[in-house]
Design an enzyme around this catalytic site. Structure first.
Site, PDB file in Angstrom:
ATOM      1  CG  ASP A  52      -2.106   0.956   1.065  1.00  0.00           C
ATOM      2  OD1 ASP A  52      -2.426   1.347  -0.078  1.00  0.00           O
ATOM      3  OD2 ASP A  52      -2.697   1.320   2.094  1.00  0.00           O
ATOM      4  CG  LEU A 102      -2.568   4.418   9.686  1.00  0.00           C
ATOM      5  CD1 LEU A 102      -2.595   2.901   9.870  1.00  0.00           C
ATOM      6  CD2 LEU A 102      -1.183   4.964   9.961  1.00  0.00           C
TER       7      LEU A 102
END
Length: 405
Positions: free
Chosen positions: A281, A316
């Site tokens: 990611d 995040l």
């Protein structure tokens, strides 16, 4: 040392340890010819090009990352171009040992989706190393679980969106992450029928829509535990279904920020290394020597604190992770053996993508996609389709000094 294996003579790489995708072998050599592996043997053949890896090094199948938003200072959403994609791939190949990946588009407008798909198609046609296709993460996600995705860019599913999302066609692999409750029944089946793979992610559904999507062909879960409904005392949630349904794979971000140690251990025990795959990611600062303490994502300021990326509210925002870093973290904190962690970074994502007869192993006829790692599992070098840039006789510390770790 740069070695091109596309022409004879063969390239022979010798290592104290070779992981073939399932088992660890000692004192083996890998013979590469024409971009493919032709042999794994204890007896190195006579060859003009012999690469002997440093003492203690490990040669493994190149890592496969199905979720890469950016790297090398480039975010796919901001620069959906073949050049931008090449920079992303190069950064992850050099730092993380990633030899195959899916550039990932975070939720964006339909015109940007079209542009990104065309850019990936052009990059593959131009031979940009390691590009397998595209991962479209959104925009058909739950507004209740957007994570760092811009709520203004989430969209309602419309007629024609199946054709839009699968616009890459047979050029490469298309992976779509969606919230099953955010699309009409039959959407997953329609995407699968057109060759796409579909994951559930950014979903608030407690079970019914996810189970229906699995019956339609949904085959994975995006960043397990994050931005999804959790396992509860009565409702399974996305986490519970992901952990217990053997039809599905699950990606997990093993960076010490997204998932705690207990959850990592639980996921490995429940899914096993054959269904749990490491993903990064990753965002644009990965591999960017000029990366600053902040960058902008859809108008939001993202702060970098060490290896953590987050918005001002603490949400995040992707990661600073590389695949090699994920392997290190999984062995150190997730209870995985070296063999399990390497499998989760190579063969398992290859199997998820339906490419496990081509990549993810060191065996005859497989693509010569390889990563060389030092004792501490930092990257010494890689081969992509036999085009090798491996270190011959350099120490692991030297590798780290030149940016190979």
């Amino acid at each position: 040392m740069d070695l091109a294996a596309s022409a004879s003579p063969d390239v022979v790489i010798a290592a104290e340890q070779v992981f073939d995708g399932e088992a660890l072998h000692h004192d083996r050599t890998v013979v590469v010819r024409g971009g493919r592996i032709v042999d794994l043997t204890p007896n190195p053949p006579s060859a003009a090009r012999l690469v002997r890896l440093p003492q203690g090094a490990i040669l493994a199948p190149g890592f496969v990352d199905v979720q890469v938003n950016g790297g090398g200072g480039v975010l796919l959403n901001d620069d959906p171009s073949p050049a931008g994609i090449a920079r992303i791939a190069a950064a992850h190949r050099r730092l993380g040992g990633t030899t195959a990946l899916l550039p990932t588009l975070i939720s964006d407008t339909r015109p940007v989706i079209r542009t990104a798909i065309q850019a990936v198609s052009s990059a593959m046609a131009a031979g940009v190393p390691g590009i397998l296709g595209i991962h479209l993460e959104g925009p058909f996600l739950s507004p209740q679980r957007p994570g760092i995705h811009d709520p203004a860019r989430l969209a309602r599913f419309e007629p024609g969106d199946i054709a839009l999302l699968t616009g890459l066609g047979g050029t490469g692999i298309t992976l779509v992450t969606l919230a099953p409750e955010a699309v009409p029944p039959g959407t997953v089946a329609g995407l699968v029928a057109r060759g796409a793979r579909v994951c559930a992610g950014h979903t608030a559904d407690e079970g019914s829509a996810i189970r229906a999507a699995l019956d339609e062909g949904l085959s994975g879960f995006t960043h397990l535990f994050n931005a999804m409904s959790q396992l509860g005392p009565r409702e399974a949630g996305a986490v519970g279904i992901a952990l217990t349904d053997d039809r599905a794979f699950a990606g997990i971000i093993a960076d010490g920020h997204h998932v705690g140690d207990v959850a990592l251990v639980l996921a490995r025990r429940m899914k096993g290394p054959g269904r749990l795959m490491l993903v990064t990611d990753a965002m644009s600062p990965v591999g960017d020597p000029e990366a600053r303490a902040t960058f902008t994502l859809f108008g939001r300021t993202i702060h970098r604190e060490g290896s953590r990326l987050a918005g001002a509210d603490g949400t995040l925002a992707g990661s600073m992770l590389t695949m090699a870093g994920a392997v290190r973290h999984m062995t150190a904190r997730g209870g995985a053996s070296l063999e399990e962690a390497l499998t989760m970074a190579s063969l398992t994502p290859a199997r998820f993508l339906g490419l496990d007869a081509q990549i993810g192993r060191i065996a005859p006829s497989f693509a010569a996609d390889l990563v060389a790692l030092d004792r501490e599992l930092h990257v010494l070098g890689t081969c992509v389709r036999g085009d090798c840039n491996v270190l011959d006789g350099r120490s692991a510390s030297a590798a780290q000094r030149i940016g190979g770790g």
